[in-house]
Design a protein around this motif. Structure first.
Motif, PDB file in Angstrom:
ATOM      1  N   PHE A  43       0.822  -1.205   0.000  1.00  0.00           N
ATOM      2  CA  PHE A  43       0.000   0.000   0.000  1.00  0.00           C
ATOM      3  C   PHE A  43       0.859   1.259   0.000  1.00  0.00           C
ATOM      4  O   PHE A  43       0.623   2.185  -0.781  1.00  0.00           O
ATOM      5  CB  PHE A  43      -0.940   0.003   1.212  1.00  0.00           C
ATOM      6  CG  PHE A  43      -1.652   1.302   1.415  1.00  0.00           C
ATOM      7  CD1 PHE A  43      -2.710   1.665   0.602  1.00  0.00           C
ATOM      8  CD2 PHE A  43      -1.247   2.178   2.413  1.00  0.00           C
ATOM      9  CE1 PHE A  43      -3.367   2.883   0.787  1.00  0.00           C
ATOM     10  CE2 PHE A  43      -1.891   3.392   2.601  1.00  0.00           C
ATOM     11  CZ  PHE A  43      -2.952   3.739   1.793  1.00  0.00           C
ATOM     12  N   LYS A  64      -3.123   2.584 -11.060  1.00  0.00           N
ATOM     13  CA  LYS A  64      -2.405   2.665  -9.791  1.00  0.00           C
ATOM     14  C   LYS A  64      -3.285   3.281  -8.701  1.00  0.00           C
ATOM     15  O   LYS A  64      -3.245   2.855  -7.553  1.00  0.00           O
ATOM     16  CB  LYS A  64      -1.112   3.463  -9.948  1.00  0.00           C
ATOM     17  CG  LYS A  64      -0.050   2.707 -10.722  1.00  0.00           C
ATOM     18  CD  LYS A  64       1.245   3.472 -10.802  1.00  0.00           C
ATOM     19  CE  LYS A  64       2.247   2.678 -11.633  1.00  0.00           C
ATOM     20  NZ  LYS A  64       3.524   3.344 -11.748  1.00  0.00           N
ATOM     21  N   GLU A  65      -4.081   4.290  -9.077  1.00  0.00           N
ATOM     22  CA  GLU A  65      -4.996   4.887  -8.101  1.00  0.00           C
ATOM     23  C   GLU A  65      -6.010   3.856  -7.617  1.00  0.00           C
ATOM     24  O   GLU A  65      -6.304   3.783  -6.420  1.00  0.00           O
ATOM     25  CB  GLU A  65      -5.721   6.088  -8.698  1.00  0.00           C
ATOM     26  CG  GLU A  65      -4.861   7.320  -8.816  1.00  0.00           C
ATOM     27  CD  GLU A  65      -5.632   8.521  -9.317  1.00  0.00           C
ATOM     28  OE1 GLU A  65      -5.533   9.572  -8.665  1.00  0.00           O
ATOM     29  OE2 GLU A  65      -6.333   8.403 -10.335  1.00  0.00           O
ATOM     30  N   ASP A  66      -6.529   3.058  -8.523  1.00  0.00           N
ATOM     31  CA  ASP A  66      -7.475   2.004  -8.146  1.00  0.00           C
ATOM     32  C   ASP A  66      -6.802   0.969  -7.251  1.00  0.00           C
ATOM     33  O   ASP A  66      -7.409   0.478  -6.296  1.00  0.00           O
ATOM     34  CB  ASP A  66      -8.056   1.317  -9.382  1.00  0.00           C
ATOM     35  CG  ASP A  66      -9.070   2.175 -10.116  1.00  0.00           C
ATOM     36  OD1 ASP A  66      -9.580   3.148  -9.513  1.00  0.00           O
ATOM     37  OD2 ASP A  66      -9.352   1.874 -11.285  1.00  0.00           O
ATOM     38  N   LYS A  67      -5.545   0.658  -7.548  1.00  0.00           N
ATOM     39  CA  LYS A  67      -4.804  -0.300  -6.725  1.00  0.00           C
ATOM     40  C   LYS A  67      -4.668   0.230  -5.296  1.00  0.00           C
ATOM     41  O   LYS A  67      -4.853  -0.515  -4.340  1.00  0.00           O
ATOM     42  CB  LYS A  67      -3.430  -0.573  -7.317  1.00  0.00           C
ATOM     43  CG  LYS A  67      -2.606  -1.565  -6.528  1.00  0.00           C
ATOM     44  CD  LYS A  67      -1.242  -1.804  -7.161  1.00  0.00           C
ATOM     45  CE  LYS A  67      -0.420  -2.770  -6.311  1.00  0.00           C
ATOM     46  NZ  LYS A  67       0.912  -3.003  -6.862  1.00  0.00           N
ATOM     47  N   LYS A  69      -6.649   2.303  -3.751  1.00  0.00           N
ATOM     48  CA  LYS A  69      -7.967   2.228  -3.115  1.00  0.00           C
ATOM     49  C   LYS A  69      -8.291   0.797  -2.695  1.00  0.00           C
ATOM     50  O   LYS A  69      -8.801   0.568  -1.592  1.00  0.00           O
ATOM     51  CB  LYS A  69      -9.044   2.760  -4.064  1.00  0.00           C
ATOM     52  CG  LYS A  69      -8.982   4.256  -4.273  1.00  0.00           C
ATOM     53  CD  LYS A  69      -9.996   4.709  -5.303  1.00  0.00           C
ATOM     54  CE  LYS A  69      -9.799   6.176  -5.632  1.00  0.00           C
ATOM     55  NZ  LYS A  69     -10.644   6.622  -6.747  1.00  0.00           N
ATOM     56  N   GLN A  70      -7.987  -0.153  -3.563  1.00  0.00           N
ATOM     57  CA  GLN A  70      -8.245  -1.555  -3.237  1.00  0.00           C
ATOM     58  C   GLN A  70      -7.397  -2.021  -2.060  1.00  0.00           C
ATOM     59  O   GLN A  70      -7.890  -2.705  -1.157  1.00  0.00           O
ATOM     60  CB  GLN A  70      -7.981  -2.444  -4.456  1.00  0.00           C
ATOM     61  CG  GLN A  70      -8.989  -2.267  -5.567  1.00  0.00           C
ATOM     62  CD  GLN A  70      -8.572  -2.985  -6.842  1.00  0.00           C
ATOM     63  OE1 GLN A  70      -7.456  -3.468  -6.974  1.00  0.00           O
ATOM     64  NE2 GLN A  70      -9.507  -3.046  -7.796  1.00  0.00           N
ATOM     65  N   LEU A  71      -6.127  -1.646  -2.085  1.00  0.00           N
ATOM     66  CA  LEU A  71      -5.246  -2.032  -0.985  1.00  0.00           C
ATOM     67  C   LEU A  71      -5.710  -1.414   0.332  1.00  0.00           C
ATOM     68  O   LEU A  71      -5.673  -2.068   1.378  1.00  0.00           O
ATOM     69  CB  LEU A  71      -3.797  -1.634  -1.288  1.00  0.00           C
ATOM     70  CG  LEU A  71      -3.087  -2.453  -2.357  1.00  0.00           C
ATOM     71  CD1 LEU A  71      -1.766  -1.793  -2.741  1.00  0.00           C
ATOM     72  CD2 LEU A  71      -2.855  -3.876  -1.883  1.00  0.00           C
ATOM     73  N   TYR A  72      -6.159  -0.176   0.281  1.00  0.00           N
ATOM     74  CA  TYR A  72      -6.642   0.468   1.505  1.00  0.00           C
ATOM     75  C   TYR A  72      -7.878  -0.235   2.041  1.00  0.00           C
ATOM     76  O   TYR A  72      -8.019  -0.432   3.251  1.00  0.00           O
ATOM     77  CB  TYR A  72      -6.927   1.950   1.270  1.00  0.00           C
ATOM     78  CG  TYR A  72      -7.275   2.664   2.558  1.00  0.00           C
ATOM     79  CD1 TYR A  72      -6.268   3.047   3.433  1.00  0.00           C
ATOM     80  CD2 TYR A  72      -8.592   2.907   2.916  1.00  0.00           C
ATOM     81  CE1 TYR A  72      -6.561   3.674   4.636  1.00  0.00           C
ATOM     82  CE2 TYR A  72      -8.892   3.529   4.113  1.00  0.00           C
ATOM     83  CZ  TYR A  72      -7.877   3.908   4.960  1.00  0.00           C
ATOM     84  OH  TYR A  72      -8.181   4.511   6.146  1.00  0.00           O
ATOM     85  N   THR A  73      -8.761  -0.621   1.146  1.00  0.00           N
ATOM     86  CA  THR A  73      -9.968  -1.346   1.560  1.00  0.00           C
ATOM     87  C   THR A  73      -9.604  -2.666   2.236  1.00  0.00           C
ATOM     88  O   THR A  73     -10.182  -3.021   3.264  1.00  0.00           O
ATOM     89  CB  THR A  73     -10.878  -1.615   0.333  1.00  0.00           C
ATOM     90  OG1 THR A  73     -11.238  -0.356  -0.246  1.00  0.00           O
ATOM     91  CG2 THR A  73     -12.130  -2.374   0.727  1.00  0.00           C
ATOM     92  N   ILE A  74      -8.618  -3.342   1.691  1.00  0.00           N
ATOM     93  CA  ILE A  74      -8.158  -4.609   2.280  1.00  0.00           C
ATOM     94  C   ILE A  74      -7.496  -4.346   3.630  1.00  0.00           C
ATOM     95  O   ILE A  74      -7.730  -5.069   4.593  1.00  0.00           O
ATOM     96  CB  ILE A  74      -7.200  -5.342   1.322  1.00  0.00           C
ATOM     97  CG1 ILE A  74      -7.961  -5.786   0.064  1.00  0.00           C
ATOM     98  CG2 ILE A  74      -6.542  -6.529   2.000  1.00  0.00           C
ATOM     99  CD1 ILE A  74      -7.067  -6.253  -1.068  1.00  0.00           C
TER     100      ILE A  74
END
Length: 112
Positions: A43, A64-67, A69-74
């Motif tokens: 992250f 990369k921005e979506d990545k 966001k996804q990592l933060y959600t996880i």
């Protein structure tokens, strides 16, 4: 007033700050969970790439921005990871405020 003495006092205050204490506690807990540590590292790396692009005046890669966001959600699902990220953000905010405070007196002189 000696600037170096003040710098040493500031360093001592940072070492004794609640923000650094909480960050150290969170890091100790995070280090016990290899999977959470890996998620946090991924992250932070992805976030840094996006932030660098923004600082350079570029539009960050949407993938990369979506990545990020996804990592933060996880990360939000893991208490140790979330606690570490929150503590890191608070510590970085404090350091940013300190940096701004100590650079203000010379901005007009150096043109920054």
């Amino acid at each position: 007033m000696n600037v170096y003495d003040c710098a040493n006092e500031l360093a001592k205050a940072i070492k004794e700050s609640r923000e650094l204490e909480k960050l150290q506690e969170a890091k100790t807990a995070l280090d016990k969970d290899a999977d959470a540590k890996k998620m946090v590292d991924d992250f932070l790396e992805a976030s840094q790439e996006v932030d660098i692009a923004r600082m350079q005046g570029k539009t960050p890669d949407p993938v990369k921005e979506d990545k990020v966001k996804q990592l933060y959600t996880i990360l939000a699902l893991n208490n140790d990871a979330q606690t570490y990220i929150n503590a890191l953000m608070r510590f970085n905010m404090m350091m940013g405020d300190i940096s701004k405070t100590i650079s203000e007196p010379v901005q007009s002189v150096i043109g920054a």
